[in-house]
Write a protein that holds these residues in place. Structure first.
Motif, PDB file in Angstrom:
ATOM      1  N   ARG A   1      54.439 111.028 111.670  1.00 51.35           N
ATOM      2  CA  ARG A   1      53.148 110.370 111.701  1.00 51.35           C
ATOM      3  C   ARG A   1      51.942 111.196 112.578  1.00 51.35           C
ATOM      4  O   ARG A   1      50.861 111.277 112.281  1.00 51.35           O
ATOM      5  CB  ARG A   1      53.117 108.980 112.526  1.00 51.35           C
ATOM      6  N   GLU A   2      52.377 111.810 113.434  1.00 50.24           N
ATOM      7  CA  GLU A   2      51.551 112.840 114.275  1.00 50.24           C
ATOM      8  C   GLU A   2      50.909 113.745 113.437  1.00 50.24           C
ATOM      9  O   GLU A   2      49.945 114.298 113.796  1.00 50.24           O
ATOM     10  CB  GLU A   2      52.372 113.469 115.385  1.00 50.24           C
ATOM     11  N   ASN A   3      51.779 114.147 112.271  1.00 50.78           N
ATOM     12  CA  ASN A   3      51.030 115.093 111.624  1.00 50.78           C
ATOM     13  C   ASN A   3      50.147 114.833 110.635  1.00 50.78           C
ATOM     14  O   ASN A   3      49.781 115.687 109.662  1.00 50.78           O
ATOM     15  CB  ASN A   3      52.295 115.957 110.920  1.00 50.78           C
ATOM     16  N   ALA A   4      49.915 113.382 110.450  1.00 51.63           N
ATOM     17  CA  ALA A   4      49.045 112.972 109.314  1.00 51.63           C
ATOM     18  C   ALA A   4      47.724 113.700 109.412  1.00 51.63           C
ATOM     19  O   ALA A   4      47.133 114.081 110.585  1.00 51.63           O
ATOM     20  CB  ALA A   4      49.067 111.283 109.564  1.00 51.63           C
ATOM     21  N   HIS A   5      47.029 113.713 108.294  1.00 46.30           N
ATOM     22  CA  HIS A   5      45.733 114.446 108.166  1.00 46.30           C
ATOM     23  C   HIS A   5      44.780 113.150 107.932  1.00 46.30           C
ATOM     24  O   HIS A   5      44.598 112.774 106.708  1.00 46.30           O
ATOM     25  CB  HIS A   5      45.757 115.591 107.091  1.00 46.30           C
ATOM     26  N   ALA A   6      44.100 112.602 109.002  1.00 37.51           N
ATOM     27  CA  ALA A   6      43.331 111.408 108.749  1.00 37.51           C
ATOM     28  C   ALA A   6      42.168 111.567 109.265  1.00 37.51           C
ATOM     29  O   ALA A   6      41.832 110.617 110.138  1.00 37.51           O
ATOM     30  CB  ALA A   6      44.276 110.217 109.125  1.00 37.51           C
TER      31      ALA A   6
END
Length: 130
Positions: free
Chosen positions: A13-18
């Motif tokens: 989740r920490e790598n999400a691109h949001a």
């Protein structure tokens, strides 16, 4: 196994691109063979061209040659556990039987356990194509 999936989903989740919604989601799934695959949401300025975390995990599973989901864990930074979108429910049903457990969670630790069939009753499947 839920702890392994939870930890994997929280980490990816920490790598999400949001950058547009600031709504990060992580998903981890376990195959029938015990392999774990992860995915995170990837937004695109040209909505709706992004991808969901569940779709990313399924794509990673398929890229590795696996095809059967045995368990799913999805986590988001929301007040309540967030269910997968309609498209991801159909994707989960493509690779997982109705009784496959799906845990929906928040980063604060709230969890809701359900199944693929409960998320998508009356799923369209290959039987309709016969």
């Amino acid at each position: 196994m839920p702890d392994i999936l939870r930890d994997a989903a929280l980490a990816v989740r920490e790598n999400a691109h949001a950058p547009y919604s600031n709504f990060k989601v992580g998903a981890a799934l376990r195959t029938a063979e015990g392999q774990v695959f992860v995915g995170c949401n990837v937004e695109n300025v040209a909505y709706p061209e992004g991808t969901c975390a569940e779709a990313g995990a399924i794509a990673a599973m398929c890229a590795a040659g696996a095809r059967t989901i045995a368990e799913v864990y999805v986590v988001a930074g929301s007040p309540d556990p967030v269910p997968p979108c309609g498209g991801c429910r159909q994707k989960l049903a493509e690779f997982g039987a109705g009784d496959v457990p799906v845990t929906l969670a928040t980063v604060a630790g709230a969890e809701r356990r359900t199944t693929v069939a409960e998320l998508l009753p009356g799923a369209f499947d290959a039987g309709y194509m016969a």
